[in-house]
Enzyme design. Sequence first.
Site, PDB file in Angstrom:
ATOM      1  N   THR A 219       4.534  39.059  33.896  1.00 54.00           N
ATOM      2  CA  THR A 219       5.866  38.536  34.194  1.00 54.00           C
ATOM      3  C   THR A 219       5.810  37.624  35.416  1.00 54.00           C
ATOM      4  OG1 THR A 219       6.940  40.496  33.272  1.00 54.00           O
ATOM      5  CG2 THR A 219       8.236  39.166  34.801  1.00 54.00           C
TER       6      THR A 219
ATOM      7  N   ARG B  83      39.367  42.191  15.789  1.00 51.35           N
ATOM      8  CA  ARG B  83      39.077  41.923  14.381  1.00 51.35           C
ATOM      9  C   ARG B  83      39.917  42.844  13.492  1.00 51.35           C
ATOM     10  NH1 ARG B  83      37.104  38.317  10.575  1.00 51.35           N
ATOM     11  NH2 ARG B  83      35.837  39.390   9.009  1.00 51.35           N
TER      12      ARG B  83
ATOM     13  N   GLU C 114       6.344  48.340  31.000  1.00 54.06           N
ATOM     14  CA  GLU C 114       6.344  49.431  31.998  1.00 54.06           C
ATOM     15  C   GLU C 114       6.013  50.780  31.349  1.00 54.06           C
ATOM     16  OE1 GLU C 114       6.490  49.380  35.167  1.00 54.06           O
ATOM     17  OE2 GLU C 114       7.276  47.407  35.685  1.00 54.06           O
TER      18      GLU C 114
END
Length: 375
Positions: free
Chosen positions: A156, A262, A357
């Site tokens: 990362t 909705r 991780e």
Amino acid sequence: MQFSNEHQLIKEAAEQFANQHLVNNSEHWAQAGALPESLFHDLGAQGFMGILLPDSFGGANLDYQAYALILEGLAYGDAACSTLVSVHNSVGTLPIYHYGTHEQQSLFLPGCASGKQIAGFALSEPQAGSDAAAIKTKAEKVGNEYIINGAKQFITAGKSAHLMIVIATLDDHHHTAFIVPTNTPGYIVDKVEKKMGQEAAETVALRFENCRVPESYRLGEEGQGLKIALSQLEAGRIGIASQALGIASRAFDCANQYAKERHTFGQSLNEHQHIAFLLAEMATRLEAIRSLIWRTAVAKDAGQPVKQLAAMAKLFASENAEWICRQAIQIHGGYGYLQDFPVERLYRDVRVTSIYEGTSEVQKMIIARSLSEHA
């Protein structure tokens, strides 16, 4: 859940930052494949880049409970941002704080705490992910330098970071940690990976070719590398569990709001019993995740062993967060499959939380061993 006044203020600050800086930019950053450098300066100004560092190095001097709240709030706004902040604050800076010399701490930590420098962590390799002891990257001592050769994978911020904690082997078995500035000759970004989600948090393959690091940048003693690396994983797992919670919370809020607006068969979606029950279960799982993370963070702050708890929190949070995001798409129906709606990206973003991780399988191994040891 009740928080102290300080933790409530921290929670609100993280949520406010996410709403002001992250929510409306997340999709743009994902398409661009990067986060802007100015974002980390803004994060640093809030104290979010030195959460666990003392104020003597410019840190916020906060606890793991605050760390969890901040990561949850940031992940609600943008998962990629929370990933870089989690890595930086745990396995990126904590090894220097806990094992570094005062000179190393003074040289690197203030810049990291301010957000002017980003710290990363390079342990995994193409052939060694969960099996950290199997790494093959080598360091050779030559005079007052170490020469590093090898490859790292799934790193990362490997391109945007300013410094990297690199674990390499001396004499094939003495794992040792090094602080490697990323502008060092021989530090090479081989490839920026194309991923399923979290596109703005770059993940790279690294290569080291005769990368020379001064002896003064060795972190800890020779042979302490795995100890240094593994000792910070509890913090990382609290962070990723909190990230998963933040992503799932956003997905739940999207689904809950959509279910109110909705209408089908003459009534709103949330008036259909199946949808109402599904939302109820999603909300219940969110609270269960939050409670387990909080228990882990409180125990960590009290100086108690949390290896098992951190594994439980990471396992439970990541697996249930993915379930919640999946149900959020289901509630949206066909619209949930479209990129026009946030839940599509949230599902892709959350998927990796059960992998990095430490995979869910590794977390189960840790929990099972702990249970066996205390049987």
